[in-house]
Design a protein around this motif. Structure first.
Motif, mmCIF file in Angstrom:
data_model
loop_
_atom_site.group_PDB
_atom_site.id
_atom_site.type_symbol
_atom_site.label_atom_id
_atom_site.label_comp_id
_atom_site.label_asym_id
_atom_site.label_seq_id
_atom_site.Cartn_x
_atom_site.Cartn_y
_atom_site.Cartn_z
ATOM 1 N N SER A 1 0.781 -1.286 -0.141
ATOM 2 C CA SER A 1 -0.053 0.033 0.098
ATOM 3 C C SER A 1 0.856 1.338 0.032
ATOM 4 C CB SER A 1 -1.045 -0.073 1.221
ATOM 5 O OG SER A 1 -1.734 -0.974 1.288
ATOM 6 N N HIS A 2 2.038 1.384 0.789
ATOM 7 C CA HIS A 2 2.988 2.376 0.927
ATOM 8 C C HIS A 2 3.554 2.386 -0.339
ATOM 9 C CE1 HIS A 2 6.564 4.248 2.448
ATOM 10 N NE2 HIS A 2 5.619 5.102 2.718
ATOM 11 N N ALA A 3 3.890 1.590 -1.204
ATOM 12 C CA ALA A 3 4.614 1.697 -2.466
ATOM 13 C C ALA A 3 3.783 2.110 -3.376
ATOM 14 C CB ALA A 3 5.304 0.498 -2.975
ATOM 15 N N ALA A 4 2.516 1.880 -3.579
ATOM 16 C CA ALA A 4 1.593 1.970 -4.361
ATOM 17 C C ALA A 4 0.911 3.407 -4.223
ATOM 18 C CB ALA A 4 0.327 0.978 -4.287
ATOM 19 N N ALA A 5 0.850 3.704 -2.831
ATOM 20 C CA ALA A 5 0.380 5.218 -2.762
ATOM 21 C C ALA A 5 1.285 6.383 -3.146
ATOM 22 C CB ALA A 5 0.307 5.540 -1.179
ATOM 23 N N LYS A 6 2.465 5.916 -3.336
ATOM 24 C CA LYS A 6 3.508 6.979 -4.073
ATOM 25 C C LYS A 6 3.196 7.328 -5.395
ATOM 26 C CE LYS A 6 7.398 5.474 -0.866
ATOM 27 N NZ LYS A 6 8.462 4.624 -1.041
ATOM 28 N N VAL A 7 2.830 6.319 -6.064
ATOM 29 C CA VAL A 7 2.336 6.583 -7.522
ATOM 30 C C VAL A 7 0.874 7.083 -7.539
ATOM 31 C CG1 VAL A 7 1.848 5.283 -9.716
ATOM 32 C CG2 VAL A 7 3.615 4.436 -8.019
ATOM 33 N N LEU A 8 -0.108 6.377 -6.832
ATOM 34 C CA LEU A 8 -1.693 6.762 -6.810
ATOM 35 C C LEU A 8 -1.735 8.344 -6.670
ATOM 36 C CD1 LEU A 8 -3.206 3.776 -5.624
ATOM 37 C CD2 LEU A 8 -2.694 4.312 -7.840
ATOM 38 N N THR A 9 -0.980 8.728 -5.494
ATOM 39 C CA THR A 9 -1.186 10.036 -5.108
ATOM 40 C C THR A 9 -0.784 11.199 -6.060
ATOM 41 O OG1 THR A 9 0.952 10.073 -3.858
ATOM 42 C CG2 THR A 9 -1.253 9.730 -2.668
ATOM 43 N N LYS A 10 0.572 10.740 -6.911
ATOM 44 C CA LYS A 10 0.796 11.541 -7.882
ATOM 45 C C LYS A 10 -0.046 11.786 -9.184
ATOM 46 C CE LYS A 10 5.885 11.110 -6.994
ATOM 47 N NZ LYS A 10 7.101 10.548 -7.685
ATOM 48 N N VAL B 1 -7.716 9.264 -3.700
ATOM 49 C CA VAL B 1 -7.288 7.922 -3.804
ATOM 50 C C VAL B 1 -7.959 7.391 -2.581
ATOM 51 C CG1 VAL B 1 -5.631 6.034 -3.308
ATOM 52 C CG2 VAL B 1 -5.074 8.072 -4.538
ATOM 53 N N GLN B 2 -9.074 6.352 -2.967
ATOM 54 C CA GLN B 2 -10.143 5.703 -2.030
ATOM 55 C C GLN B 2 -9.534 4.477 -1.429
ATOM 56 O OE1 GLN B 2 -11.566 6.730 -5.355
ATOM 57 N NE2 GLN B 2 -11.383 8.879 -4.189
ATOM 58 N N VAL B 3 -9.597 4.067 -0.193
ATOM 59 C CA VAL B 3 -9.081 3.132 0.274
ATOM 60 C C VAL B 3 -10.180 2.145 0.984
ATOM 61 C CG1 VAL B 3 -7.308 1.875 1.973
ATOM 62 C CG2 VAL B 3 -6.717 4.193 0.439
ATOM 63 N N ASN B 4 -10.503 1.013 0.796
ATOM 64 C CA ASN B 4 -11.638 -0.012 1.418
ATOM 65 C C ASN B 4 -11.373 -1.236 1.395
ATOM 66 O OD1 ASN B 4 -13.893 2.525 1.597
ATOM 67 N ND2 ASN B 4 -13.444 2.457 -0.728
ATOM 68 N N GLY B 5 -12.008 -1.926 2.173
ATOM 69 C CA GLY B 5 -12.027 -3.448 2.141
ATOM 70 C C GLY B 5 -13.028 -4.128 1.919
ATOM 71 N N LEU B 6 -12.924 -5.649 1.562
ATOM 72 C CA LEU B 6 -13.736 -6.281 1.302
ATOM 73 C C LEU B 6 -13.519 -7.452 2.386
ATOM 74 C CD1 LEU B 6 -16.094 -6.803 -0.862
ATOM 75 C CD2 LEU B 6 -14.353 -8.062 -2.117
ATOM 76 N N LYS C 1 -3.211 11.463 -8.872
ATOM 77 C CA LYS C 1 -4.480 11.841 -8.358
ATOM 78 C C LYS C 1 -5.774 11.209 -8.377
ATOM 79 C CE LYS C 1 -2.250 15.506 -6.528
ATOM 80 N NZ LYS C 1 -2.122 15.570 -5.210
ATOM 81 N N HIS C 2 -5.463 9.919 -8.350
ATOM 82 C CA HIS C 2 -6.612 8.958 -8.374
ATOM 83 C C HIS C 2 -6.089 7.699 -8.369
ATOM 84 C CE1 HIS C 2 -6.179 6.710 -12.445
ATOM 85 N NE2 HIS C 2 -5.521 8.013 -12.919
ATOM 86 N N GLY C 3 -6.955 6.911 -7.856
ATOM 87 C CA GLY C 3 -6.433 5.414 -7.544
ATOM 88 C C GLY C 3 -7.635 4.662 -6.472
ATOM 89 N N LYS C 4 -7.397 3.315 -6.453
ATOM 90 C CA LYS C 4 -8.173 2.850 -5.355
ATOM 91 C C LYS C 4 -7.151 1.501 -4.768
ATOM 92 C CE LYS C 4 -12.285 3.940 -7.188
ATOM 93 N NZ LYS C 4 -13.307 4.679 -6.242
ATOM 94 N N ILE C 5 -7.200 1.626 -3.276
ATOM 95 C CA ILE C 5 -6.494 0.289 -2.839
ATOM 96 C C ILE C 5 -7.705 -0.378 -2.140
ATOM 97 C CG2 ILE C 5 -4.984 -0.110 -0.964
ATOM 98 C CD1 ILE C 5 -3.538 2.126 -1.464
ATOM 99 N N ILE C 6 -7.766 -1.872 -2.595
ATOM 100 C CA ILE C 6 -8.854 -2.871 -1.695
ATOM 101 C C ILE C 6 -8.167 -3.800 -0.917
ATOM 102 C CG2 ILE C 6 -10.640 -4.116 -2.214
ATOM 103 C CD1 ILE C 6 -10.796 -2.604 -5.038
ATOM 104 N N ASN C 7 -8.336 -3.668 0.279
ATOM 105 C CA ASN C 7 -7.784 -4.724 1.082
ATOM 106 C C ASN C 7 -8.643 -5.721 1.302
ATOM 107 O OD1 ASN C 7 -5.315 -2.999 1.294
ATOM 108 N ND2 ASN C 7 -6.250 -1.875 3.157
ATOM 109 N N ILE C 8 -8.317 -7.112 1.479
ATOM 110 C CA ILE C 8 -9.176 -7.975 1.814
ATOM 111 C C ILE C 8 -9.115 -8.329 3.367
ATOM 112 C CG2 ILE C 8 -9.664 -10.571 1.415
ATOM 113 C CD1 ILE C 8 -10.160 -8.468 -0.917
ATOM 114 N N GLY C 9 -10.347 -8.201 4.008
ATOM 115 C CA GLY C 9 -10.409 -8.331 5.294
ATOM 116 C C GLY C 9 -11.039 -9.975 5.612
ATOM 117 N N SER C 10 -12.047 -10.142 6.357
ATOM 118 C CA SER C 10 -12.351 -11.171 6.937
ATOM 119 C C SER C 10 -13.536 -10.970 7.793
ATOM 120 C CB SER C 10 -11.387 -12.326 7.368
ATOM 121 O OG SER C 10 -11.649 -13.319 7.973
ATOM 122 N N MET C 11 -14.147 -12.292 8.146
ATOM 123 C CA MET C 11 -15.292 -12.027 9.417
ATOM 124 C C MET C 11 -14.381 -11.876 10.706
ATOM 125 S SD MET C 11 -18.197 -12.330 8.346
ATOM 126 C CE MET C 11 -17.756 -11.030 7.083
#
Length: 257
Positions: free
Chosen positions: A129-138, A185-190, A140-150
């Motif tokens: 996420s940290h490495a991706a954010a360096k690109v996505l913030t430049k 950049v929107q960051v959400n989870g599933l 000015k758009h992007g999505k990070i989707i983290n896989i969570g769990s019950m």
């Protein structure tokens, strides 16, 4: 998003990175993203499933790239981003899906198993996420989707590091969402519920736990992988541009009880 139309869910022209994207639930995320127009970089520790998922993505009319990488290795995150940019010139979506679960009794749990699960489920998610954010913030758009769990919400008395890591992924999702919102950049989870797969077959057929789990789900039914594909597309697309910092449970109402 200034207007809503049929293209709001389209991923045409976008590139997605999916860790663990060739097997398990990951292959369904890769399939869904390509079905809606995204090219996909599949990252996995081995080449298992590559031929099958290549056929699926190409049948959907999209390009697929592969990068064999242990996500816990030093420097892995930067290498994954560099490989994706080399292959596709850009990327727009990161799906942190790679994960592992190791079960044991509380008094017998091994330190090395704790470290392995935390490294894959939490640390790799943070670093990528940290490495991706360096690109996505430049850009000015992007999505990070983290896989969570019950287990982002509940306890698991035989899977301590998994429970701890998935709770932490929820917190990490919120922290990144807050930090990156100013750069669009929107960051959400599933958070998948109990989903019927080859890996969960033994649990479904367990004479005690199988019925217990089914009875806890209001619908009475386990989910299927396809149930996760629609929510994945929503979180990856412009349709969710004003949604950030949430973990979406896809659980048939399991968490209601």
């Amino acid at each position: 998003m200034s207007d809503f139309n049929r293209d709001s869910f389209s991923l045409k022209g976008q590139v997605a990175i999916v860790t663990g994207g060739a097997r398990g639930l990951g292959k369904f995320y890769t399939t869904a993203l390509s079905l809606y127009g995204a090219d996909v970089m599949v990252v996995s520790r081995t080449q298992n499933g590559w031929d099958e998922i290549r056929q699926v993505v190409e049948k959907n009319g999209q390009r697929v790239g592969f990068f064999q990488q242990d996500v816990t290795a030093p420097g892995a995150a930067d290498q994954i981003i560099a490989a994706t940019l080399k292959e596709f010139d850009h990327f727009d979506i990161l799906v942190n899906n790679a994960g592992v679960i190791i079960r044991n009794d509380v008094l017998d749990y091994k330190d090395e198993d704790w470290q392995k699960v935390i490294d894959i489920n939490l640390n790799a998610t943070y670093y990528l996420s940290h490495a991706a954010a360096k690109v996505l913030t430049k850009q000015k758009h992007g999505k990070i989707i983290n896989i969570g769990s019950m287990l982002s919400y509940r306890a698991g008395k035989y899977i301590f590091p998994y429970t701890a890591s998935k709770h932490a992924v929820l917190g990490l999702t919120r922290a990144y969402a807050d930090a990156l919102a100013k750069d669009n950049v929107q960051v959400n989870g599933l958070a998948p519920g109990y989903i019927s797969t080859d890996m969960t077959k033994a649990l479904q057929e367990d004479p005690v736990r199988g019925p217990e789990i089914a009875a806890h789900i209001p619908s009475g039914d386990w989910g299927v992988p396809a149930d996760l594909m629609g929510p994945m597309i929503f979180l990856a697309s412009h349709a969710s541009d004003y949604v950030t910092g949430v973990m979406v449970p896809v659980d048939g109402g399991y968490l209601l009880r």
